[in-house]
Scaffold this motif. Structure first.
Motif, PDB file in Angstrom:
ATOM      1  N   UNK A  90       0.706  -1.122  -0.099  1.00  0.00           N
ATOM      2  CA  UNK A  90       0.001   0.170  -0.073  1.00  0.00           C
ATOM      3  C   UNK A  90       0.951   1.269   0.017  1.00  0.00           C
ATOM      4  N   UNK A  91       0.737   2.273  -0.860  1.00  0.00           N
ATOM      5  CA  UNK A  91       1.289   3.375  -0.909  1.00  0.00           C
ATOM      6  C   UNK A  91       0.300   4.571  -0.674  1.00  0.00           C
ATOM      7  N   UNK A  92       0.919   5.755  -0.397  1.00  0.00           N
ATOM      8  CA  UNK A  92      -0.007   6.870  -0.187  1.00  0.00           C
ATOM      9  C   UNK A  92      -0.087   6.844   1.506  1.00  0.00           C
ATOM     10  N   UNK A  93      -1.355   7.637   1.661  1.00  0.00           N
ATOM     11  CA  UNK A  93      -1.516   7.986   3.043  1.00  0.00           C
ATOM     12  C   UNK A  93      -3.132   7.415   3.345  1.00  0.00           C
ATOM     13  N   UNK A  94      -3.125   6.756   4.426  1.00  0.00           N
ATOM     14  CA  UNK A  94      -4.581   6.434   4.908  1.00  0.00           C
ATOM     15  C   UNK A  94      -4.587   7.078   6.300  1.00  0.00           C
ATOM     16  N   UNK A  95      -5.454   8.133   6.532  1.00  0.00           N
ATOM     17  CA  UNK A  95      -5.597   8.660   7.773  1.00  0.00           C
ATOM     18  C   UNK A  95      -6.748   8.244   8.197  1.00  0.00           C
ATOM     19  N   UNK A  96      -6.816   7.827   9.664  1.00  0.00           N
ATOM     20  CA  UNK A  96      -7.827   7.667  10.339  1.00  0.00           C
ATOM     21  C   UNK A  96      -7.963   8.476  11.617  1.00  0.00           C
ATOM     22  N   UNK A  97      -9.218   9.559  11.504  1.00  0.00           N
ATOM     23  CA  UNK A  97      -8.968  10.174  12.698  1.00  0.00           C
ATOM     24  C   UNK A  97      -7.593  10.872  12.488  1.00  0.00           C
ATOM     25  N   UNK A  98      -7.140  11.459  11.623  1.00  0.00           N
ATOM     26  CA  UNK A  98      -5.849  11.977  11.584  1.00  0.00           C
ATOM     27  C   UNK A  98      -4.650  10.968  11.816  1.00  0.00           C
TER      28      UNK A  98
END
Ligand SMILES: Nc1ncnc2c1ncn2[C@@H]1O[C@H](COP(=O)(O)OP(=O)(O)OP(=O)(O)O)[C@@H](O)[C@H]1O
Ligand SMILES: [Mg+2]
Lengths: 289, 325
Positions: A90-98
């Motif tokens: 997985x690339x990029x960003x996954x922000x969960x509640x920041x």
């Protein structure tokens, strides 16, 4: 990508307790998920690229699009279920509640306790109905019998299944109908009181009546949970969701490589009445080749 | 002409009959015949054994099973101590082998990286076909001579403990029930691992992900999804191992110490088991003794059948309860 499945609780560095609890007022951060240029590879194959979107709390967000465009792939990257596929990256960003879900030190079990999942095919454990629902609470350390009884009843009621099964909680879950099994899987998911529930085509193996029950159920529980659902059923997306993301497959004319992309993400009404992209329009009106 | 009379257009009904009916029928025939042959051979074995064992059984009566006096010169044939030896060594073998085997199988199927999984599978499957005499010789040449110190330590350590004190009794020897149990355990571990591994691999990925999706750790996923799913097959694997342990002849004969009349919880003393006695004493046996040895073989046969039927019943019950079938 490294999986931290063995990480004991004490070593969790992510402070997701800072995340607002479902129902609490926190207008500053309405987005549960913030995806930034998410891309997922299976080995050398890039299944999706460039997915950027915000998923709002206490809304139902639907992923639609033709087969193979990466809906499941994106959904599974939201609770790190892709970690179970050895070739997936997985690339990029996954922000969960920041908080960055893929930051080093994040425990996948902590992530998945907050972000539950309902799968395409009903997949109850070969155990009793009771033990299926109690599985999640038990792995979360709840041992008291009376407390478990309460959670099981509450969850089965929440999944509109209690009246049908309250007299046979001890019998096998595999003896239930497909629709009942799927509602059991929903009960099992809400028994751990997650913040988010991911659903991958939860109704595709069900008849219209069972489907309608699950759709009603989603409407009922959406005030407490954030729901992301993948569906091939356009009417379903139109009926239940607040926002819709339309994915499709792009073919690079030079390399002939196929990659999933998110074409459009908007309010459900807008997507179905007046989409901005002609590919979306072609798909939702059934003119998709 | 005759051609026109035979070539009527087949009706839909006739075409629906389809082809392949003939192949189906002959295949079914082959299956029935082989099934019948197996049953017939089994029945024949049972009959012959029963017939040949009659002399000893009528000579001894029930004493055959309840006496531990095995004294061929005095025409006394009581097999109780050998039944005990078979049961005890098999139980020791299971107690040692089952946890180890399940651990290895779980490691191979759920934890090990791909390359190690392949290597371990290969090695284990290879170990499963090593002839038992090799294990027996290894036991007598390498294991038994060096294990005495360990046995003495066990005996000293557990002295005075409730049950373990009896099992690891005083004055240990090298060739004992326990030595036989250990060698048997080493022999059946590859078998149990091999089958358990295949059973565990059939757990659907979606069931495992269902557990993981609830925040289960890998271990909780294994106990919550993999083991319940594999329960029936695991019982089968253990029973196959038990069957092999109960029937094992040469390896046990080499390391059990060949002592008569020993019925004791003390695992650190010599004893004997039914298959070991049969092979050791068949050569110089007269008619009555031969009959007694055959009666012993029949006893073993019945015991393994009972074990297998119990296992099948257990598996069926657990599967029915879980609605798998
Ligand atoms: N485990 C995997 N290993 C390799 N490639 C995969 C794997 N899972 C999915 N893919 C590939 O990634 C692409 C996206 O798959 P994905 O399952 O996300 O599509 P989808 O939109 O959910 O399709 P569907 O609507 O049919 O479920 C496909 O080309 C698929 O072949
Ligand atoms: Mg999919």
């Amino acid at each position: 990508m490294t999986s931290d499945t063995h990480l004991p609780d004490q070593e969790v560095t992510m402070t997701m307790d800072d995340a607002p609890a479902a129902g609490g007022a926190a207008p500053a951060a309405p987005a549960v998920f913030d995806l930034r240029s998410l891309e997922v590879y299976y080995g050398q194959f890039r299944a999706v690229r460039d997915v950027s979107m915000e998923i709002n709390r206490q809304e139902i967000t639907a992923f639609i699009g033709p087969s193979g465009c990466g809906k499941t792939t994106v959904l599974r990257s939201l609770n790190r279920m892709n970690d179970e596929v050895p070739s997936a990256k997985v690339g990029g960003l996954v922000l969960y509640h920041g908080a960055d879900l893929y930051a080093p030190g994040v425990s996948v079990t902590e992530v998945r306790r907050r972000i539950g999942m309902v799968f395409q095919r009903p997949n109850p454990f070969p155990k009793s109905i009771y033990d299926n629902v109690a599985f999640g609470p038990r792995v979360n350390g709840i041992k008291s019998r009376s407390e478990l009884d309460g959670i099981v009843e509450e969850s089965l009621k929440g999944a509109a299944l209690w009246d049908e099964v309250k007299d046979r909680l001890k019998s096998s879950a595999l003896g239930m109908s497909g629709g009942q099994q799927q509602r059991l899987c929903i009960a099992r998911a809400i028994a751990v009181k997650p913040d988010v529930i991911l659903m991958d085509e939860p109704c595709s193996a069900l008849d219209p009546i069972a489907t309608a029950r699950i759709e009603d159920l989603m409407q009922e529980i959406k005030s407490e949970y954030t729901i992301v659902i993948v569906t091939h059923n356009m009417q379903q997306a139109a009926r239940v969701s607040d926002r819709v993301a339309f994915f499709t497959t792009e073919i690079n004319p030079e390399s002939d490589r196929r990659t999933g992309v998110m074409v459009e993400y908007d309010d459900t009404k807008k997507i179905f009445s007046n989409p901005s992209d002609e590919r979306t329009e072609a798909y939702v009106t059934g003119r998709f080749g | 002409m005759s051609v026109t009379t035979t070539s009527h257009t087949p009706t839909l009904q006739e075409r629906l009959r389809g082809k392949g009916g003939h192949a189906d029928r002959s295949f079914r025939g082959v299956v029935y015949v082989s099934g019948f042959v197996v049953l017939a051979v089994l029945a024949l074995i049972a009959l012959t054994m029963f017939d040949k064992s009659r002399a000893a059984l009528s000579h001894m009566g029930l004493d055959f099973f309840t006496s531990k006096r095995w004294n061929p010169p005095g025409e006394q044939y009581g097999v109780l101590s050998y039944i005990w030896g078979t049961v005890y060594t098999s139980v020791i073998a299971l107690v040692l082998a089952v946890p180890v085997s399940l651990g290895i199988a779980i490691y191979i199927t759920q934890v090990a990286p791909n390359w190690l999984r392949k290597v371990m599978t290969y090695v284990i499957d290879l170990l499963a076909v090593v002839p038992s005499v090799v294990f027996g010789l290894w036991g007598i040449l390498v294991f038994a001579p060096h294990v005495l110190g360990f046995y003495k330590w066990l005996s000293r350590t557990f002295d005075g403990w409730p049950v373990l004190g009896n099992i690891f009794g005083p004055n240990p020897q090298g060739r004992t029930f326990f030595t036989a149990g250990i060698i048997l355990a080493i022999m059946i571990i590859p078998i149990i691992v091999s089958i358990s591994r295949e059973v565990m691999e059939t757990t659907p990925q979606t069931e495992k992900e269902a557990a993981l999706g609830l925040g289960a750790t890998k271990w909780e996923m294994i106990t919550g999804a993999v083991l319940p799913h594999s329960r029936g097959g695991l019982v089968g694997a253990v029973m196959l191992g038990l069957g092999r342990a109960m029937g094992e002849t040469i390896a046990v004969a080499l390391v059990i110490g060949s002592a008569t009349g020993q019925i004791t919880l003390n695992a650190l003393t010599s004893g004997n088991s039914m298959p070991a006695v049969i092979t050791a004493e068949w050569g110089e046996a007269d008619t009555l003794k031969k009959s007694a040895l055959i009666a012993m073989a029949m006893t073993l046969f019945v015991m393994t059948i009972v074990v297998n039927m119990t296992a099948t019943a257990v598996v069926n019950r657990s599967q029915k309860r879980m609605g798998v079938r």
